[in-house]
Every structure is written in structure tokens, then in C-alpha cells.
Motif scaffolding. Structure first.
Motif, PDB file in Angstrom:
ATOM      1  N   GLU A  51       2.603   5.755 -25.919  1.00 28.34           N
ATOM      2  CA  GLU A  51       4.013   5.627 -26.291  1.00 28.34           C
ATOM      3  C   GLU A  51       4.218   4.412 -27.200  1.00 28.34           C
ATOM      4  OE1 GLU A  51       7.581   7.287 -26.484  1.00 28.34           O
ATOM      5  OE2 GLU A  51       5.976   8.080 -25.269  1.00 28.34           O
ATOM      6  N   PRO A  52       4.564   4.616 -28.487  1.00 29.58           N
ATOM      7  CA  PRO A  52       4.671   3.486 -29.420  1.00 29.58           C
ATOM      8  C   PRO A  52       6.042   2.813 -29.393  1.00 29.58           C
ATOM      9  CG  PRO A  52       5.000   5.521 -30.600  1.00 29.58           C
ATOM     10  CD  PRO A  52       4.721   5.895 -29.160  1.00 29.58           C
ATOM     11  N   LYS A  53       6.034   1.536 -29.700  1.00 29.94           N
ATOM     12  CA  LYS A  53       7.272   0.780 -29.912  1.00 29.94           C
ATOM     13  C   LYS A  53       7.283   0.394 -31.381  1.00 29.94           C
ATOM     14  CE  LYS A  53       7.769  -0.955 -25.221  1.00 29.94           C
ATOM     15  NZ  LYS A  53       7.748   0.365 -24.767  1.00 29.94           N
ATOM     16  N   VAL A 110       3.991  -1.355 -35.356  1.00 37.25           N
ATOM     17  CA  VAL A 110       3.930  -0.481 -34.194  1.00 37.25           C
ATOM     18  C   VAL A 110       3.046  -1.125 -33.139  1.00 37.25           C
ATOM     19  CG1 VAL A 110       3.294   1.802 -33.342  1.00 37.25           C
ATOM     20  CG2 VAL A 110       4.133   1.546 -35.674  1.00 37.25           C
ATOM     21  N   ALA A 111       3.548  -1.176 -31.914  1.00 31.92           N
ATOM     22  CA  ALA A 111       2.754  -1.635 -30.779  1.00 31.92           C
ATOM     23  C   ALA A 111       2.545  -0.443 -29.855  1.00 31.92           C
ATOM     24  CB  ALA A 111       3.482  -2.753 -30.039  1.00 31.92           C
ATOM     25  N   PRO A 125      -5.717  -5.324 -31.372  1.00 32.18           N
ATOM     26  CA  PRO A 125      -5.835  -4.089 -30.591  1.00 32.18           C
ATOM     27  C   PRO A 125      -4.463  -3.533 -30.191  1.00 32.18           C
ATOM     28  CG  PRO A 125      -7.431  -5.689 -29.827  1.00 32.18           C
ATOM     29  CD  PRO A 125      -6.539  -6.389 -30.804  1.00 32.18           C
ATOM     30  N   GLY A 126      -4.147  -2.351 -30.702  1.00 31.91           N
ATOM     31  CA  GLY A 126      -2.871  -1.711 -30.388  1.00 31.91           C
ATOM     32  C   GLY A 126      -1.693  -2.178 -31.222  1.00 31.91           C
ATOM     33  N   ARG A 127      -1.917  -3.029 -32.203  1.00 24.93           N
ATOM     34  CA  ARG A 127      -0.827  -3.499 -33.078  1.00 24.93           C
ATOM     35  C   ARG A 127      -1.150  -3.058 -34.499  1.00 24.93           C
ATOM     36  NH1 ARG A 127       3.294  -7.261 -33.921  1.00 24.93           N
ATOM     37  NH2 ARG A 127       3.185  -8.349 -35.914  1.00 24.93           N
TER      38      ARG A 127
END
Length: 148
Positions: A69-71, A81-82, A113-115
Motif C-alpha cells: 500500500e503506497p503513500k 512514494v513510500a 528501501p521502499g522510498r
């Protein structure tokens, strides 16, 4: 002495006006509720879409299990995007909701990682962003609104 009631043209006019007033009022209420609660989905062929519906549900369940689920946010008109989709390939297409501006294809670079940070800037305004994350055989698609 009894007085009889005469049904005149004015009574008929009032009856018809009241009847159509109620019909128009109910129709306006129902139309307003329908347009505010469900925007509708457009498909090229509704029969084919109905045949593919269960496959879409399975794909949505598989995507939900990934937990990616992205923010999404805009920093200086650049999308950031995180998400927990580490080491994935992230792409997007930003569409102007009213179609006034052309679509913008966006590629992301994973800065941590994840950003993910977009390689291009969006013009100022509201955008509907269609995000795609791919890692191996796993794929997830999301739609988010953002103001740049």
C-alpha cells in the motif's frame, strides 16, 4: 341545508401541478444521489468484462496480500512514494482529472528501501496518478490523487 363541492379547473390544475411536482422532486433527488455516490465504470464490452470479473477479484486479493500500500505525496512538484515494495520497479502515469493537460509518464528511482522519487516534475495542479510496482512475478497497481 347541504353545500355541494364543485371540482373546478383550478382544482384540476392544482392536482396536476402537485403530482408532477412530486414526480420531478423525487427524480431530482434520485439523480443527485446516484451521481454523488457512484461515478460509474466504463468498459468496452460489458459481457467480456463480466466474464473476467472473477479473475480481477483474484488479482486484487493477490495484490492485497503483497501489502504494498503506497503513500504518495508531492514535494516541489516531484512525486515521492513510500511503500513496503522494496527493490521493485516503480512507474506511473499522471492524468489530469479534466483532461486539460496531456498525460505525464513518470519513472521512479528508489533512493532508499521502499522510498521512490520521480525523475520528472509534474506541472502545478491536481493529478490522478496510476502507480505500478513490479518485482519479479509480483505486480501491484494503484490509483491515487495528488496536488502538485
Amino acid at each position: 341545508m347541504t353545500r355541494s363541492f364543485r371540482f373546478t379547473g383550478w382544482h384540476m390544475f392544482a392536482t396536476i401541478a402537485l403530482f408532477f411536482g412530486v414526480v420531478i422532486g423525487v427524480n431530482m433527488t434520485m439523480a443527485t444521489l446516484a451521481t454523488r455516490t457512484f461515478g460509474g465504470v466504463v468498459v468496452a464490452n460489458s459481457y467480456v468484462a463480466s466474464q473476467e470479473f472473477n479473475g480481477w477479484l483474484k488479482a486484487a486479493e493477490a495484490q492485497k496480500r503483497l501489502g504494498w500500500e503506497p503513500k504518495l505525496e508531492s514535494i516541489d512538484q516531484r512525486l515521492v512514494v513510500a511503500t513496503s515494495a522494496r527493490h521493485a520497479v516503480a512507474t506511473a502515469v499522471a492524468r489530469h482529472p479534466l483532461g486539460r493537460l496531456p498525460d505525464v509518464a513518470i519513472r521512479f528511482t528508489e533512493t532508499a528501501p521502499g522510498r521512490f522519487v520521480a525523475d520528472t516534475r509534474l506541472p502545478a495542479g491536481r493529478w490522478r496518478v496510476h502507480l505500478t510496482f513490479v518485482r519479479g512475478a509480483d505486480r501491484a497497481d494503484f490509483v491515487r490523487d495528488v496536488a502538485a
